[in-house]
Scaffold this motif. Structure first.
Motif, PDB file in Angstrom:
ATOM      1  N   ASN A  17      40.510  25.227  91.881  1.00 23.66           N
ATOM      2  CA  ASN A  17      40.425  26.298  90.906  1.00 23.66           C
ATOM      3  C   ASN A  17      41.783  26.514  90.243  1.00 23.66           C
ATOM      4  OD1 ASN A  17      40.685  29.261  90.071  1.00 23.66           O
ATOM      5  ND2 ASN A  17      38.483  29.027  90.380  1.00 23.66           N
ATOM      6  N   TYR A  18      41.835  26.283  88.927  1.00 20.15           N
ATOM      7  CA  TYR A  18      43.072  26.407  88.162  1.00 20.15           C
ATOM      8  C   TYR A  18      43.665  27.804  88.280  1.00 20.15           C
ATOM      9  CZ  TYR A  18      46.237  26.454  84.167  1.00 20.15           C
ATOM     10  OH  TYR A  18      47.339  26.586  83.379  1.00 20.15           O
ATOM     11  N   GLU A  19      42.843  28.804  88.035  1.00 19.96           N
ATOM     12  CA  GLU A  19      43.331  30.180  88.053  1.00 19.96           C
ATOM     13  C   GLU A  19      43.887  30.567  89.424  1.00 19.96           C
ATOM     14  OE1 GLU A  19      40.428  29.220  86.712  1.00 19.96           O
ATOM     15  OE2 GLU A  19      40.699  29.722  84.606  1.00 19.96           O
ATOM     16  N   ILE A  23      47.782  31.752  90.321  1.00 16.80           N
ATOM     17  CA  ILE A  23      48.086  32.968  91.090  1.00 16.80           C
ATOM     18  C   ILE A  23      48.978  32.630  92.285  1.00 16.80           C
ATOM     19  CG2 ILE A  23      47.083  34.731  92.600  1.00 16.80           C
ATOM     20  CD1 ILE A  23      44.698  34.792  90.594  1.00 16.80           C
ATOM     21  N   GLU A  24      48.666  31.532  92.983  1.00 18.48           N
ATOM     22  CA  GLU A  24      49.488  31.124  94.124  1.00 18.48           C
ATOM     23  C   GLU A  24      50.911  30.809  93.692  1.00 18.48           C
ATOM     24  OE1 GLU A  24      47.836  28.492  97.213  1.00 18.48           O
ATOM     25  OE2 GLU A  24      45.949  28.623  96.113  1.00 18.48           O
ATOM     26  N   ILE A  25      51.060  30.121  92.555  1.00 20.77           N
ATOM     27  CA  ILE A  25      52.396  29.799  92.030  1.00 20.77           C
ATOM     28  C   ILE A  25      53.153  31.087  91.731  1.00 20.77           C
ATOM     29  CG2 ILE A  25      53.647  28.785  90.086  1.00 20.77           C
ATOM     30  CD1 ILE A  25      51.256  26.720  89.930  1.00 20.77           C
ATOM     31  N   GLU A  51      54.201  21.135  93.488  1.00 19.36           N
ATOM     32  CA  GLU A  51      52.972  20.352  93.668  1.00 19.36           C
ATOM     33  C   GLU A  51      51.796  21.025  92.966  1.00 19.36           C
ATOM     34  OE1 GLU A  51      50.355  17.447  94.534  1.00 19.36           O
ATOM     35  OE2 GLU A  51      52.513  17.346  94.853  1.00 19.36           O
ATOM     36  N   TYR A  52      51.686  22.334  93.094  1.00 17.98           N
ATOM     37  CA  TYR A  52      50.617  23.074  92.412  1.00 17.98           C
ATOM     38  C   TYR A  52      50.745  22.942  90.901  1.00 17.98           C
ATOM     39  CZ  TYR A  52      49.494  25.404  96.878  1.00 17.98           C
ATOM     40  OH  TYR A  52      49.131  25.679  98.169  1.00 17.98           O
ATOM     41  N   LEU A  53      51.985  22.993  90.396  1.00 21.11           N
ATOM     42  CA  LEU A  53      52.200  22.823  88.963  1.00 21.11           C
ATOM     43  C   LEU A  53      51.758  21.438  88.498  1.00 21.11           C
ATOM     44  CD1 LEU A  53      55.652  24.575  88.537  1.00 21.11           C
ATOM     45  CD2 LEU A  53      53.489  25.271  87.481  1.00 21.11           C
ATOM     46  N   ARG A  54      52.023  20.427  89.298  1.00 15.74           N
ATOM     47  CA  ARG A  54      51.573  19.064  88.966  1.00 15.74           C
ATOM     48  C   ARG A  54      50.050  18.991  88.931  1.00 15.74           C
ATOM     49  NH1 ARG A  54      55.913  16.328  92.857  1.00 15.74           N
ATOM     50  NH2 ARG A  54      57.619  16.170  91.371  1.00 15.74           N
ATOM     51  N   CYS A  56      48.030  21.473  88.270  1.00 11.52           N
ATOM     52  CA  CYS A  56      47.605  22.210  87.076  1.00 11.52           C
ATOM     53  C   CYS A  56      47.784  21.348  85.827  1.00 11.52           C
ATOM     54  CB  CYS A  56      48.394  23.508  86.930  1.00 11.52           C
ATOM     55  SG  CYS A  56      47.965  24.766  88.158  1.00 11.52           S
ATOM     56  N   GLU A  57      48.899  20.666  85.743  1.00 10.61           N
ATOM     57  CA  GLU A  57      49.152  19.793  84.598  1.00 10.61           C
ATOM     58  C   GLU A  57      48.112  18.683  84.517  1.00 10.61           C
ATOM     59  OE1 GLU A  57      52.850  17.426  82.564  1.00 10.61           O
ATOM     60  OE2 GLU A  57      52.783  17.490  84.750  1.00 10.61           O
ATOM     61  N   SER A  58      47.788  18.085  85.647  1.00 12.57           N
ATOM     62  CA  SER A  58      46.779  17.034  85.696  1.00 12.57           C
ATOM     63  C   SER A  58      45.416  17.569  85.256  1.00 12.57           C
ATOM     64  CB  SER A  58      46.684  16.459  87.112  1.00 12.57           C
ATOM     65  OG  SER A  58      45.655  15.516  87.209  1.00 12.57           O
ATOM     66  N   PHE A  59      45.069  18.746  85.738  1.00 12.51           N
ATOM     67  CA  PHE A  59      43.812  19.393  85.380  1.00 12.51           C
ATOM     68  C   PHE A  59      43.733  19.613  83.869  1.00 12.51           C
ATOM     69  CE2 PHE A  59      41.582  23.376  84.422  1.00 12.51           C
ATOM     70  CZ  PHE A  59      40.332  23.120  84.959  1.00 12.51           C
ATOM     71  N   LEU A  60      44.809  20.154  83.301  1.00 14.14           N
ATOM     72  CA  LEU A  60      44.825  20.425  81.862  1.00 14.14           C
ATOM     73  C   LEU A  60      44.767  19.137  81.043  1.00 14.14           C
ATOM     74  CD1 LEU A  60      47.421  23.333  81.731  1.00 14.14           C
ATOM     75  CD2 LEU A  60      44.925  23.497  81.470  1.00 14.14           C
ATOM     76  N   GLN A  61      45.436  18.089  81.506  1.00 10.12           N
ATOM     77  CA  GLN A  61      45.384  16.803  80.811  1.00 10.12           C
ATOM     78  C   GLN A  61      43.964  16.242  80.817  1.00 10.12           C
ATOM     79  OE1 GLN A  61      48.372  14.463  82.806  1.00 10.12           O
ATOM     80  NE2 GLN A  61      50.010  15.186  81.468  1.00 10.12           N
ATOM     81  N   GLN A  62      43.287  16.360  81.951  1.00 10.96           N
ATOM     82  CA  GLN A  62      41.901  15.875  82.037  1.00 10.96           C
ATOM     83  C   GLN A  62      41.008  16.633  81.069  1.00 10.96           C
ATOM     84  OE1 GLN A  62      40.568  16.180  86.073  1.00 10.96           O
ATOM     85  NE2 GLN A  62      42.075  14.724  86.839  1.00 10.96           N
ATOM     86  N   ARG A  63      41.180  17.942  81.026  1.00 17.07           N
ATOM     87  CA  ARG A  63      40.341  18.749  80.139  1.00 17.07           C
ATOM     88  C   ARG A  63      40.657  18.451  78.674  1.00 17.07           C
ATOM     89  NH1 ARG A  63      38.440  18.443  84.315  1.00 17.07           N
ATOM     90  NH2 ARG A  63      37.583  20.097  85.584  1.00 17.07           N
TER      91      ARG A  63
END
Length: 77
Positions: A17-19, A23-25, A51-54, A56-63
């Motif tokens: 879950n991106y959101e 929040i964890e970051i 690691e969480y930022l990476r 998130c970045e991967s998730f956004l790139q996929q989308r």
């Protein structure tokens, strides 16, 4: 620091879950800024946030790729 395998496949992101990661970051950053952590824990938590930022970045790139593909498909029609 051990590098983990990049989570770029959609299967490895299932249930992710991106959101929740954002929040964890934010919580990690707040704890570091508040001075609540010992120095060693600061480094551990900072590594976790990176690691969480990476992820998130991967998730956004996929989308973004999915959106680009949809736009291309619409343009072809």
């Amino acid at each position: 620091m051990v590098r983990r395998k990049n989570s770029s496949s959609s299967d490895s992101m299932e249930g992710w879950n991106y959101e929740a990661k954002v929040i964890e970051i934010e919580e990690i950053i707040a704890r570091i800024e508040a001075g609540e952590l010992e120095l060693e824990e600061v480094f551990d938590q900072f590594g976790k946030a990176v690691e969480y930022l990476r992820q998130c970045e991967s998730f956004l790139q996929q989308r973004q790729q999915q959106v680009d593909l949809l736009i291309e498909t619409l343009s072809d029609e």
